[in-house]
Design a protein around this motif. Structure first.
Motif, PDB file in Angstrom:
ATOM      1  N   LEU A  24       9.697  40.056 -40.035  1.00  9.67           N
ATOM      2  CA  LEU A  24      10.106  40.935 -41.129  1.00  9.67           C
ATOM      3  C   LEU A  24       9.715  40.380 -42.489  1.00  9.67           C
ATOM      4  O   LEU A  24       9.585  41.138 -43.452  1.00  9.67           O
ATOM      5  CB  LEU A  24      11.619  41.163 -41.074  1.00  9.67           C
ATOM      6  N   SER A  25       9.532  39.078 -42.577  1.00 10.87           N
ATOM      7  CA  SER A  25       9.197  38.466 -43.864  1.00 10.87           C
ATOM      8  C   SER A  25       7.692  38.296 -44.059  1.00 10.87           C
ATOM      9  O   SER A  25       7.260  37.824 -45.111  1.00 10.87           O
ATOM     10  CB  SER A  25       9.884  37.104 -43.980  1.00 10.87           C
ATOM     11  N   THR A  26       6.893  38.677 -43.057  1.00  9.38           N
ATOM     12  CA  THR A  26       5.443  38.539 -43.165  1.00  9.38           C
ATOM     13  C   THR A  26       4.866  39.632 -44.051  1.00  9.38           C
ATOM     14  O   THR A  26       5.141  40.811 -43.819  1.00  9.38           O
ATOM     15  CB  THR A  26       4.781  38.632 -41.771  1.00  9.38           C
ATOM     16  N   PRO A  27       4.091  39.289 -45.073  1.00  6.57           N
ATOM     17  CA  PRO A  27       3.439  40.319 -45.886  1.00  6.57           C
ATOM     18  C   PRO A  27       2.558  41.212 -45.018  1.00  6.57           C
ATOM     19  O   PRO A  27       1.889  40.736 -44.098  1.00  6.57           O
ATOM     20  CB  PRO A  27       2.602  39.514 -46.891  1.00  6.57           C
ATOM     21  N   TYR A  28       2.564  42.502 -45.322  1.00  4.09           N
ATOM     22  CA  TYR A  28       1.853  43.447 -44.470  1.00  4.09           C
ATOM     23  C   TYR A  28       0.339  43.299 -44.605  1.00  4.09           C
ATOM     24  O   TYR A  28      -0.195  43.232 -45.703  1.00  4.09           O
ATOM     25  CB  TYR A  28       2.242  44.886 -44.801  1.00  4.09           C
ATOM     26  N   SER A  29      -0.331  43.241 -43.463  1.00  3.70           N
ATOM     27  CA  SER A  29      -1.790  43.290 -43.397  1.00  3.70           C
ATOM     28  C   SER A  29      -2.152  43.725 -41.993  1.00  3.70           C
ATOM     29  O   SER A  29      -1.326  43.684 -41.064  1.00  3.70           O
ATOM     30  CB  SER A  29      -2.417  41.927 -43.710  1.00  3.70           C
ATOM     31  N   LEU A  30      -3.401  44.153 -41.806  1.00  2.00           N
ATOM     32  CA  LEU A  30      -3.837  44.611 -40.496  1.00  2.00           C
ATOM     33  C   LEU A  30      -3.789  43.472 -39.481  1.00  2.00           C
ATOM     34  O   LEU A  30      -3.293  43.626 -38.364  1.00  2.00           O
ATOM     35  CB  LEU A  30      -5.259  45.166 -40.601  1.00  2.00           C
ATOM     36  N   ALA A  31      -4.278  42.301 -39.879  1.00  2.00           N
ATOM     37  CA  ALA A  31      -4.278  41.156 -38.970  1.00  2.00           C
ATOM     38  C   ALA A  31      -2.865  40.720 -38.614  1.00  2.00           C
ATOM     39  O   ALA A  31      -2.561  40.434 -37.445  1.00  2.00           O
ATOM     40  CB  ALA A  31      -5.049  39.989 -39.602  1.00  2.00           C
ATOM     41  N   ALA A  32      -1.989  40.685 -39.636  1.00  2.00           N
ATOM     42  CA  ALA A  32      -0.604  40.278 -39.372  1.00  2.00           C
ATOM     43  C   ALA A  32       0.099  41.271 -38.462  1.00  2.00           C
ATOM     44  O   ALA A  32       0.913  40.882 -37.613  1.00  2.00           O
ATOM     45  CB  ALA A  32       0.154  40.149 -40.698  1.00  2.00           C
ATOM     46  N   SER A  33      -0.233  42.554 -38.595  1.00  2.89           N
ATOM     47  CA  SER A  33       0.391  43.571 -37.750  1.00  2.89           C
ATOM     48  C   SER A  33       0.032  43.367 -36.289  1.00  2.89           C
ATOM     49  O   SER A  33       0.899  43.427 -35.402  1.00  2.89           O
ATOM     50  CB  SER A  33      -0.036  44.963 -38.210  1.00  2.89           C
ATOM     51  N   PHE A  34      -1.245  43.122 -36.003  1.00  3.33           N
ATOM     52  CA  PHE A  34      -1.645  42.901 -34.614  1.00  3.33           C
ATOM     53  C   PHE A  34      -1.093  41.582 -34.087  1.00  3.33           C
ATOM     54  O   PHE A  34      -0.679  41.495 -32.931  1.00  3.33           O
ATOM     55  CB  PHE A  34      -3.170  42.930 -34.505  1.00  3.33           C
ATOM     56  N   ARG A  35      -1.076  40.567 -34.940  1.00  2.00           N
ATOM     57  CA  ARG A  35      -0.541  39.276 -34.511  1.00  2.00           C
ATOM     58  C   ARG A  35       0.955  39.396 -34.178  1.00  2.00           C
ATOM     59  O   ARG A  35       1.416  38.913 -33.138  1.00  2.00           O
ATOM     60  CB  ARG A  35      -0.779  38.236 -35.605  1.00  2.00           C
TER      61      ARG A  35
END
Length: 212
Positions: A26-37
């Motif tokens: 929930l604290s991870t900044p949104y990005s395409l790579a972070a979403s898949f990870r």
């Protein structure tokens, strides 16, 4: 309605459940790579539970269609409506159960299949109403032009998750707030996800087509 760039809405959902964010999802900044990870991190511990829930929903519907498979048109006509009604009644609970499993992993709560199904059925009405409203709104926007329909569809992409996770808030408004300010990122995420899903289903269907 203001954007939600810091995921404060989702973090509030964790507070409602009395849980934290042990994986930092929930604290991870949104990005395409972070979403898949993060998506893989949430799926990996519960992949077998998700498959089991999916089979529990899909198999009865398939059995009914196999039993009532005469070739005359009248039966097929009503069978199609029966299949649609079955999906309308059961799939929202299945979706909610799978979302509950992912939320549990994110918050450090391990749910059994029974627990997930119990939570899914408890949210059945909320999820069904949210999905029906999404469908109607997207259809109305699509009748204007294709582009407005696509835009609204992306904006409402998180409505099911919001319906499961947050109580007392309109899931459509929550989804719109989460997407606002990062529409293109969410759009690309949905496009890539749909492409991967189509690829996986196509590969899985090849042995069945060969056997047929």
């Amino acid at each position: 309605m203001t954007p939600d760039p810091d995921n404060s809405t989702l973090q509030a959902g964790a507070a409602v459940h009395g849980a934290g964010d042990p994986r930092g999802v929930l604290s991870t900044p949104y990005s395409l790579a972070a979403s898949f990870r993060n998506g893989l991190a949430l799926l990996r511990p519960v992949v077998w539970q998700v498959l089991l829930i999916t089979l529990l929903v899909a198999i009865p519907g398939g059995v009914v269609r196999w039993i009532l498979r005469p070739s005359f048109a009248g039966v097929h006509y009503w069978l199609d409506y029966g299949s649609y009604l079955y999906g309308l009644l059961v799939r929202p609970a299945c979706s909610a159960a799978c979302v509950s499993l992912f939320i549990g992993v994110a918050e450090g709560r391990r749910l059994s299949v029974r627990d997930a199904l119990r939570e899914g059925w408890a949210k059945w009405g909320t999820v069904l109403w949210a999905q029906v409203r999404c469908g109607v709104i997207e259809l109305l926007f699509a009748l204007l032009l294709v582009v407005p329909g696509i835009f609204k569809g992306v904006a409402l992409g998180f409505s099911t998750v919001a319906a499961v996770r947050l109580d007392g808030e309109d899931p459509l408004e929550v989804s719109t707030r989460l997407v606002r300010g990062r529409w293109w990122l969410v759009c690309w995420l949905l496009v890539v996800s749909l492409a991967l899903g189509f690829l996986c289903s196509t590969v899985a269907s090849v042995p069945l087509m060969i056997a047929a």
